[in-house]
Design a protein around this motif. Sequence first.
Motif, PDB file in Angstrom:
ATOM      1  N   LEU A  28       0.816  -1.211   0.000  1.00 18.41           N
ATOM      2  CA  LEU A  28       0.000   0.000   0.000  1.00 18.41           C
ATOM      3  C   LEU A  28       0.853   1.266   0.000  1.00 18.41           C
ATOM      4  CD1 LEU A  28      -2.787  -0.973   2.575  1.00 18.41           C
ATOM      5  CD2 LEU A  28      -2.818  -1.196   0.089  1.00 18.41           C
ATOM      6  N   ALA A  29       2.132   1.117  -0.285  1.00 20.69           N
ATOM      7  CA  ALA A  29       3.052   2.256  -0.224  1.00 20.69           C
ATOM      8  C   ALA A  29       2.734   3.320  -1.267  1.00 20.69           C
ATOM      9  CB  ALA A  29       4.488   1.769  -0.408  1.00 20.69           C
ATOM     10  N   ASP A  30       2.080   2.938  -2.372  1.00 19.01           N
ATOM     11  CA  ASP A  30       1.790   3.883  -3.448  1.00 19.01           C
ATOM     12  C   ASP A  30       0.428   4.555  -3.296  1.00 19.01           C
ATOM     13  OD1 ASP A  30       4.200   3.434  -4.743  1.00 19.01           O
ATOM     14  OD2 ASP A  30       3.400   1.766  -5.926  1.00 19.01           O
ATOM     15  N   LEU A  31      -0.226   4.365  -2.160  1.00 17.43           N
ATOM     16  CA  LEU A  31      -1.540   4.996  -1.975  1.00 17.43           C
ATOM     17  C   LEU A  31      -1.450   6.502  -2.181  1.00 17.43           C
ATOM     18  CD1 LEU A  31      -3.283   3.300   1.081  1.00 17.43           C
ATOM     19  CD2 LEU A  31      -4.158   3.461  -1.253  1.00 17.43           C
ATOM     20  N   ASP A  32      -2.380   7.024  -2.973  1.00 17.46           N
ATOM     21  CA  ASP A  32      -2.424   8.453  -3.271  1.00 17.46           C
ATOM     22  C   ASP A  32      -3.792   8.740  -3.866  1.00 17.46           C
ATOM     23  OD1 ASP A  32      -1.754  11.096  -3.605  1.00 17.46           O
ATOM     24  OD2 ASP A  32       0.005  10.735  -4.852  1.00 17.46           O
ATOM     25  N   ASP A  33      -4.045   9.989  -4.140  1.00 14.42           N
ATOM     26  CA  ASP A  33      -5.255  10.386  -4.846  1.00 14.42           C
ATOM     27  C   ASP A  33      -5.391   9.540  -6.109  1.00 14.42           C
ATOM     28  OD1 ASP A  33      -7.221  11.607  -6.355  1.00 14.42           O
ATOM     29  OD2 ASP A  33      -6.368  13.608  -6.236  1.00 14.42           O
ATOM     30  N   SER A  34      -6.498   8.828  -6.253  1.00 17.92           N
ATOM     31  CA  SER A  34      -6.657   7.888  -7.368  1.00 17.92           C
ATOM     32  C   SER A  34      -6.535   8.565  -8.728  1.00 17.92           C
ATOM     33  CB  SER A  34      -8.014   7.176  -7.269  1.00 17.92           C
ATOM     34  OG  SER A  34      -9.083   8.099  -7.388  1.00 17.92           O
ATOM     35  N   LYS A  35      -6.880   9.847  -8.800  1.00 16.05           N
ATOM     36  CA  LYS A  35      -6.823  10.556 -10.085  1.00 16.05           C
ATOM     37  C   LYS A  35      -5.385  10.796 -10.537  1.00 16.05           C
ATOM     38  CE  LYS A  35      -9.424  13.881  -8.430  1.00 16.05           C
ATOM     39  NZ  LYS A  35      -9.826  13.220  -7.157  1.00 16.05           N
ATOM     40  N   LYS A  36      -4.422  10.701  -9.612  1.00 19.72           N
ATOM     41  CA  LYS A  36      -3.021  10.920  -9.953  1.00 19.72           C
ATOM     42  C   LYS A  36      -2.317   9.643 -10.386  1.00 19.72           C
ATOM     43  CE  LYS A  36      -2.499  14.679  -6.579  1.00 19.72           C
ATOM     44  NZ  LYS A  36      -1.763  15.117  -5.363  1.00 19.72           N
ATOM     45  N   LEU A  37      -2.997   8.508 -10.270  1.00 20.18           N
ATOM     46  CA  LEU A  37      -2.367   7.222 -10.521  1.00 20.18           C
ATOM     47  C   LEU A  37      -2.766   6.659 -11.875  1.00 20.18           C
ATOM     48  CD1 LEU A  37      -3.045   5.671  -6.993  1.00 20.18           C
ATOM     49  CD2 LEU A  37      -0.966   6.825  -7.770  1.00 20.18           C
ATOM     50  N   THR A  38      -1.913   5.812 -12.427  1.00 22.30           N
ATOM     51  CA  THR A  38      -2.247   5.140 -13.674  1.00 22.30           C
ATOM     52  C   THR A  38      -3.292   4.058 -13.406  1.00 22.30           C
ATOM     53  OG1 THR A  38      -0.543   3.441 -13.419  1.00 22.30           O
ATOM     54  CG2 THR A  38       0.102   5.514 -14.515  1.00 22.30           C
ATOM     55  N   GLU A  39      -3.976   3.651 -14.452  1.00 16.72           N
ATOM     56  CA  GLU A  39      -4.980   2.601 -14.297  1.00 16.72           C
ATOM     57  C   GLU A  39      -4.358   1.323 -13.740  1.00 16.72           C
ATOM     58  OE1 GLU A  39      -8.233   0.103 -17.001  1.00 16.72           O
ATOM     59  OE2 GLU A  39      -7.066   1.736 -17.900  1.00 16.72           O
ATOM     60  N   ARG A  40      -3.168   0.985 -14.212  1.00 12.64           N
ATOM     61  CA  ARG A  40      -2.499  -0.227 -13.739  1.00 12.64           C
ATOM     62  C   ARG A  40      -2.191  -0.140 -12.240  1.00 12.64           C
ATOM     63  NH1 ARG A  40       3.071  -2.831 -16.300  1.00 12.64           N
ATOM     64  NH2 ARG A  40       3.193  -4.623 -14.881  1.00 12.64           N
ATOM     65  N   THR A  41      -1.701   1.016 -11.798  1.00 12.20           N
ATOM     66  CA  THR A  41      -1.396   1.192 -10.382  1.00 12.20           C
ATOM     67  C   THR A  41      -2.669   1.139  -9.541  1.00 12.20           C
ATOM     68  OG1 THR A  41       0.558   2.535 -10.893  1.00 12.20           O
ATOM     69  CG2 THR A  41      -0.347   2.721  -8.665  1.00 12.20           C
ATOM     70  N   ARG A  42      -3.731   1.770 -10.034  1.00 11.42           N
ATOM     71  CA  ARG A  42      -5.002   1.733  -9.304  1.00 11.42           C
ATOM     72  C   ARG A  42      -5.510   0.310  -9.146  1.00 11.42           C
ATOM     73  NH1 ARG A  42      -6.436   6.424 -12.434  1.00 11.42           N
ATOM     74  NH2 ARG A  42      -7.640   5.105 -13.859  1.00 11.42           N
ATOM     75  N   GLU A  43      -5.422  -0.482 -10.211  1.00 14.80           N
ATOM     76  CA  GLU A  43      -5.901  -1.863 -10.148  1.00 14.80           C
ATOM     77  C   GLU A  43      -5.101  -2.672  -9.122  1.00 14.80           C
ATOM     78  OE1 GLU A  43      -8.336  -3.612 -11.422  1.00 14.80           O
ATOM     79  OE2 GLU A  43      -9.241  -2.175 -12.811  1.00 14.80           O
TER      80      GLU A  43
END
Length: 232
Positions: free
Chosen positions: A65-80
């Motif tokens: 969960l280290a990459d947790l951030d505002d979902s709009k700032k993340l790539t689709e792959r990272t969000r998935e």
Amino acid sequence: MSRVTNRWPPRSPVRRAAGLRTFEFALHRQGLGPVAGVDEAGRGACAGPLVVAACVLKPTQLVSLADLDDSKKLTERTREGLYRSVTRYAQSWSAVIIDADEIDRIGIHVANIEGMRRAVAALDVKPGYVLSDGFAVPGLTAPSLPVIGGDGAAACIAAASIIAKVTRDRIMVAMDDELPGYDFAIHKGYSTALHMSRIDAAGPSPQHRMSYRNVAARVVTSANDNRDRLTG
């Protein structure tokens, strides 16, 4: 002269925690946990549902969960990837879907507030405190605090943002198969130029929010065009 050092409620310093856990850790130290975050996806869209999610993370910090951030700032792959980790390792989570008809009936702001209440109520654990993204949520069963830019400032809100965004995106991709011709899988129901051109060509679908001005205006335009063709 003696100084009074005992204060109530007790105040512990808010120390910067790793990642986005500062708010949660501070509340836990004051005995106000578990801490739930709540956020939505689809508020600004003119088609498809509003999805509201709530999430309680475990106190331990996970590498996944280290990459947790505002979902709009993340790539689709990272969000998935984060969606899989959050839904697997969270202490509790929920997602509430409010369809276009209900949004038209009660309005988007009321739908958002109601969705947040439902999402928090659907958690398996009763939160001691709720953090919301940007505005206060009346009617919750626990004390709450609005956090400006919450999905980029508090891990539990960021986790809720991921759940809401991924859930809604999957719904919109499936909707593209059910209602071809609107390219829902591309614009996800937001008011892009591509989306507006598709409504101009085919008219609004049953998944469009008819209470939204840009959708309603296209119904009027379409009706006028049909009248002109009949009388021309």
